[in-house]
Design an enzyme around this catalytic site. Structure first.
Site, PDB file in Angstrom:
ATOM      1  N   SER A  17       0.858  -1.171   0.000  1.00 53.17           N
ATOM      2  CA  SER A  17       0.000   0.000   0.000  1.00 53.17           C
ATOM      3  C   SER A  17       0.895   1.222   0.000  1.00 53.17           C
ATOM      4  O   SER A  17       2.066   1.157   0.381  1.00 53.17           O
ATOM      5  CB  SER A  17      -0.880   0.002   1.262  1.00 53.17           C
ATOM      6  OG  SER A  17      -1.514   1.252   1.454  1.00 53.17           O
TER       7      SER A  17
ATOM      8  N   LYS B  55       1.927  -3.017   6.231  1.00 52.89           N
ATOM      9  CA  LYS B  55       2.278  -2.680   4.854  1.00 52.89           C
ATOM     10  C   LYS B  55       3.745  -2.276   4.719  1.00 52.89           C
ATOM     11  O   LYS B  55       4.379  -2.576   3.703  1.00 52.89           O
ATOM     12  CB  LYS B  55       1.347  -1.585   4.330  1.00 52.89           C
ATOM     13  CG  LYS B  55      -0.099  -2.041   4.220  1.00 52.89           C
ATOM     14  CD  LYS B  55      -0.230  -3.328   3.383  1.00 52.89           C
ATOM     15  CE  LYS B  55      -1.666  -3.750   3.179  1.00 52.89           C
ATOM     16  NZ  LYS B  55      -1.789  -4.986   2.347  1.00 52.89           N
TER      17      LYS B  55
ATOM     18  N   TYR C  53      -2.219  -1.383  10.482  1.00 51.23           N
ATOM     19  CA  TYR C  53      -2.188  -1.423   9.017  1.00 51.23           C
ATOM     20  C   TYR C  53      -0.856  -0.926   8.481  1.00 51.23           C
ATOM     21  O   TYR C  53      -0.240  -1.559   7.606  1.00 51.23           O
ATOM     22  CB  TYR C  53      -3.334  -0.569   8.461  1.00 51.23           C
ATOM     23  CG  TYR C  53      -3.477  -0.651   6.957  1.00 51.23           C
ATOM     24  CD1 TYR C  53      -4.002  -1.789   6.353  1.00 51.23           C
ATOM     25  CD2 TYR C  53      -3.112   0.420   6.147  1.00 51.23           C
ATOM     26  CE1 TYR C  53      -4.145  -1.865   4.977  1.00 51.23           C
ATOM     27  CE2 TYR C  53      -3.254   0.350   4.768  1.00 51.23           C
ATOM     28  CZ  TYR C  53      -3.767  -0.790   4.187  1.00 51.23           C
ATOM     29  OH  TYR C  53      -3.899  -0.866   2.822  1.00 51.23           O
TER      30      TYR C  53
END
Length: 280
Positions: free
Chosen positions: A145, A162, A158
Site C-alpha cells: 500500500s 504494509k 495497518y
C-alpha cells in the site's frame, strides 16, 4: 518478468473481490489459467463461475492466508491440478482498525498482521520453491500500500503490516537476484481505491473479535468508505498497472503517483535527521 503469459498459471489470493478479482480478470484476458483463493465462499464461487463462463480454466480454493496449513493446502491443489505456477499475487489484505497506536488490542494486531504480513510470508514460502524448481520465467507481486511508505495517524496495525510487506518484497528481490533466479518481484502500492476493504471485518474470525461494533466504529467505517468511493483510480486500473510491471520487471508500482510527494518528505526527514512530518 514474464514475456508470454498465455497458458501460464496465475495464483491470486483475495481473488474474489476488489483488486484481487481484477487481477484474476486481467490474467484470464491474457489467456492464463487462474487459481482463485479467498476466504469468502459465496463471492469465491461466483467469481470462479464468471471466469469459467468466459472460457478460462479456473481452480477456486477457499483459503485462510493467516494459516500456514491452509496456504500449503492451496499450493498442493495447484500442484495437483496444474503442476506448477508462474505468477503469484499475494494480494489478500484487510484494512484493520483506526485508533491510537496504544489502543489497538492484541487481537487487532493478530488479525491485521495475520492476513497482511503472514499471508504474504506463507505465499512466498509455499510458491517460490515451485517457481525456482521449474526455472521458467516467473513473477511474484505482493500487494502492499502507499501506507507502506508513510506514517499516517491512527493506522498503526495497518501501517506496520504494509511497511513489512514492502521490506519483505525488497529482501525477496535481493535474495532471488543473488541466486540468479528467473523470478521477478513487484510490490503493488495503491492508495485509495473503491473496493470493499473498508468492510474487511466482515471476514474477521470470531476468536479475534473482542468487542461489539460501536456507533463511532460504524461512523468511522462510513467515513472511510466515502473516501474510498471518491478514489479516481479503479481496481481494474490498478490490476492493469500490476501486469505492466510484470511484463517490464518493474519493482515499485504506485497507481497514485501523487503520494510520492509525501514519500519524498519522509525520506528527506530521515536523511536530514529531522523529526518526522505528521501525515493526517
Amino acid at each position: 518478468m514474464i514475456r508470454d503469459l498465455a497458458g501460464k498459471i496465475a495464483v491470486v489470493t483475495g481473488g474474489a473481490s476488489g483488486i484481487g478479482l481484477e487481477l484474476a480478470r486481467r490474467a484470464a484476458a491474457a489467456r492464463m489459467k487462474v487459481v482463485l483463493a479467498d476466504i469468502e465462499d459465496g463471492p469465491l464461487a461466483a467469481a470462479a463461475d464468471a471466469l469459467a463462463r468466459s472460457g478460462t480454466e479456473v481452480l477456486a480454493v477457499r483459503t485462510d492466508v493467516r494459516s500456514a496449513e491452509s496456504v500449503d493446502a492451496l499450493a498442493m491443489r495447484v500442484k495437483e491440478r496444474f503442476g506448477t505456477v508462474h505468477l503469484v499475487f499475494n494480494n489478500a489484505g484487510v484494512g484493520g482498525v483506526r485508533c491510537n497506536a496504544w489502543e489497538a488490542s492484541v487481537k487487532d494486531w493478530e488479525w491485521v498482521l495475520g492476513v497482511n504480513v503472514w499471508g504474504v510470508i506463507h505465499g512466498l514460502r509455499a510458491f517460490t520453491p515451485m517457481m525456482l524448481a521449474h526455472g521458467e520465467e516467473a513473477h511474484i507481486v505482493n500487494t502492499a500500500s502507499a501506507a507502506g511508505f508513510v506514517a499516517m495517524t491512527h493506522t498503526a496495525p495497518y501501517a506496520v503490516s504494509k511497511h513489512s510487506v514492502v521490506v519483505l518484497s525488497e529482501v525477496l528481490r535481493h535474495d532471488l537476484q543473488a541466486q540468479k533466479a528467473n523470478v521477478g518481484v513487484s510490490v503493488l502500492c495503491p492508495a485509495f481505491v473503491p473496493t470493499n476493504i473498508w468492510n474487511a471485518d466482515r471476514n474477521r474470525p470470531a476468536d479475534l473479535i473482542e468487542r461489539s461494533e460501536s456507533e463511532a466504529d460504524r461512523a468511522d467505517k462510513e467515513a472511510i468508505k466515502a473516501i474510498l468511493d471518491k478514489g479516481k483510480v479503479t481496481a481494474a486500473q490498478v490490476a492493469a498497472l500490476a501486469f505492466d510491471a510484470v511484463r517490464d520487471d518493474r519493482f515499485y508500482v504506485f497507481p497514485h503517483p501523487r503520494i510520492l510527494d509525501t514519500v519524498r518528505t519522509r525520506m528527506d526527514d530521515i536523511l536530514g535527521q529531522r523529526n518526522p512530518t505528521r501525515t493526517a
